[in-house]
Design a protein around this motif. Sequence first.
Motif, PDB file in Angstrom:
ATOM      1  N   GLY A 270       0.782  -1.230   0.000  1.00 21.74           N
ATOM      2  CA  GLY A 270       0.000   0.000   0.000  1.00 21.74           C
ATOM      3  C   GLY A 270       0.809   1.272   0.000  1.00 21.74           C
ATOM      4  N   GLU A 271       2.122   1.208  -0.239  1.00 20.56           N
ATOM      5  CA  GLU A 271       2.917   2.431  -0.305  1.00 20.56           C
ATOM      6  C   GLU A 271       2.569   3.226  -1.557  1.00 20.56           C
ATOM      7  N   PRO A 272       2.641   4.551  -1.489  1.00 22.37           N
ATOM      8  CA  PRO A 272       2.360   5.359  -2.689  1.00 22.37           C
ATOM      9  C   PRO A 272       3.532   5.318  -3.659  1.00 22.37           C
ATOM     10  N   PRO A 273       3.287   5.174  -4.942  1.00 27.17           N
ATOM     11  CA  PRO A 273       4.384   5.225  -5.921  1.00 27.17           C
ATOM     12  C   PRO A 273       4.886   6.651  -6.067  1.00 27.17           C
ATOM     13  N   THR A 274       6.197   6.794  -6.260  1.00 28.13           N
ATOM     14  CA  THR A 274       6.779   8.122  -6.463  1.00 28.13           C
ATOM     15  C   THR A 274       7.458   8.150  -7.827  1.00 28.13           C
ATOM     16  N   THR A 275       8.724   8.499  -7.891  1.00 28.47           N
ATOM     17  CA  THR A 275       9.422   8.621  -9.170  1.00 28.47           C
ATOM     18  C   THR A 275       9.434   7.305  -9.935  1.00 28.47           C
ATOM     19  N   ARG A 276       8.876   7.314 -11.131  1.00 26.76           N
ATOM     20  CA  ARG A 276       8.806   6.136 -12.004  1.00 26.76           C
ATOM     21  C   ARG A 276       8.230   4.920 -11.289  1.00 26.76           C
ATOM     22  N   GLY A 277       7.327   5.146 -10.375  1.00 32.77           N
ATOM     23  CA  GLY A 277       6.655   4.040  -9.693  1.00 32.77           C
ATOM     24  C   GLY A 277       7.401   3.479  -8.507  1.00 32.77           C
ATOM     25  N   TYR A 278       8.611   3.948  -8.223  1.00 32.27           N
ATOM     26  CA  TYR A 278       9.359   3.444  -7.071  1.00 32.27           C
ATOM     27  C   TYR A 278       8.758   4.020  -5.787  1.00 32.27           C
ATOM     28  N   THR A 279       8.659   3.175  -4.778  1.00 25.45           N
ATOM     29  CA  THR A 279       8.067   3.580  -3.506  1.00 25.45           C
ATOM     30  C   THR A 279       9.130   4.188  -2.589  1.00 25.45           C
ATOM     31  N   PRO A 280       8.723   4.968  -1.579  1.00 17.56           N
ATOM     32  CA  PRO A 280       9.712   5.583  -0.675  1.00 17.56           C
ATOM     33  C   PRO A 280      10.625   4.571   0.003  1.00 17.56           C
ATOM     34  N   SER A 281      10.115   3.355   0.292  1.00 19.39           N
ATOM     35  CA  SER A 281      10.949   2.364   0.978  1.00 19.39           C
ATOM     36  C   SER A 281      12.149   1.931   0.140  1.00 19.39           C
ATOM     37  N   VAL A 282      12.038   2.032  -1.193  1.00 20.24           N
ATOM     38  CA  VAL A 282      13.165   1.663  -2.054  1.00 20.24           C
ATOM     39  C   VAL A 282      14.370   2.551  -1.736  1.00 20.24           C
ATOM     40  N   PHE A 283      14.127   3.858  -1.647  1.00 20.29           N
ATOM     41  CA  PHE A 283      15.225   4.805  -1.425  1.00 20.29           C
ATOM     42  C   PHE A 283      15.679   4.805   0.028  1.00 20.29           C
TER      43      PHE A 283
END
Length: 439
Positions: A270-283
């Motif tokens: 349920g995380e919101p997608p950000t840049t190019r669909g990557y979620t905040p947890s990725v970064f």
Amino acid sequence: MQTLIERISGIETRTFRGRVAAVNGLLVEAEGPKAALTLGARAHIAHGSGESVCEVVGFRGETALMMSFGDLNGIRAGAEARLEPEAACVRPHTSWLGRVLDGAGRPRDGEGPLAEGESAYPLKGEPPCAHARARLGERLDLGVRALNVFAPMRTGQRLGIFAGSGVGKSVLMSMLAKGSAADVIVIGLIGERGREAREFVEDTLGPEGRSRAVVITETSDSPALARRQAAYMTMTVAEYFRDQGLSVLCLMDSVTRFALAQREIGLAAGEPPTTRGYTPSVFAELPRLLERAGPGPEGSGSITALFTVLVDGDDHNEPIADAVRGILDGHIVMSRQIAERGRFPAIDVLRSISRTAPEVYAPDEVPIAAEARKVLAAYADMEELIRLGAYTAGSNPEVDRAIAVNGPLEAFLAQGKDEASSIEESFAALAGILVDGKG
């Protein structure tokens, strides 16, 4: 005996059980005791065809959202879930050298069970304290001429290999595994094609490289949790050998597929997608993973790491490439145009940089490397005119010299996958080319 006593005394005697409330897409929703349903906790869900292992990746109210490390087929609403609140750990052992494992630490090479070490290492380990870490060590001989000269590494340094698909990252990794002077090599193949995993181990890496290496692999058809865990397992095994006082070379292919797995997990939770669909947890997860490499605490060994980044559409400024470049200590750029010309490894030395290069060059090596870069840059600036035949010889002495030595320089930068070249041999060969070019 004391170790066994400590392990037995640390075993949780209580049994926690929950129930599957629903299965929704990739998610298993479960309810149970709050003490056991914590983020990262594991659940074993029995079903008709066996047992599935899941991990808690989020919550919706008091319902835990879990994803499975395997297939969801057979899981039903109301199924019992045996919960493990402790963080997942593994017990690496020196006998793992030469073996191929999956992300859970199980053997994949058909050579029997793996021995367990005395110490438990958490899969999601923490990087050493920044101020307790040792400084970078001596220069590391990588065995690849282009890297030894233009992107030198120190023990404990971390570099990224940035390239599109099919440009030769895996072959470069095998050259580093066979030609590097490290004591131990830990290789993580994250999201590789199924047919390539065995080919890499048996053909590309070969018996010589495999003898001092541990290979962790999860193929592209594995669930996202398994692919992400393979990256964690790679770093955990590297940390074990580092703690033995050894110099470890960690090769991970690729960080991009780790990020894609984390994106899949985040979107499902349920995380919101950000840049190019990557979620905040990725970064958030990228620095936690990459910072685990590097020098260990004072008195231990170090992890020298090379992480490959599969750039999307050959765009070296896409989000993952940009984030990784900002974390690591330098980057190696591999060019599709160079690969199409037939020169391998297809390293673009003008776009590659090691942030520790000024500190590791010997005094007599600095002018050689600087002059070689100058000559390569002069040729690159006029390359289109030269290929079109629009450049007139004698117009610019620097360009004339660049044209004269371009062939020998290209041959110098090319290297067979079974060929190794030391630092001294690399600089001697390059100095000879530049001297001949002056004549």
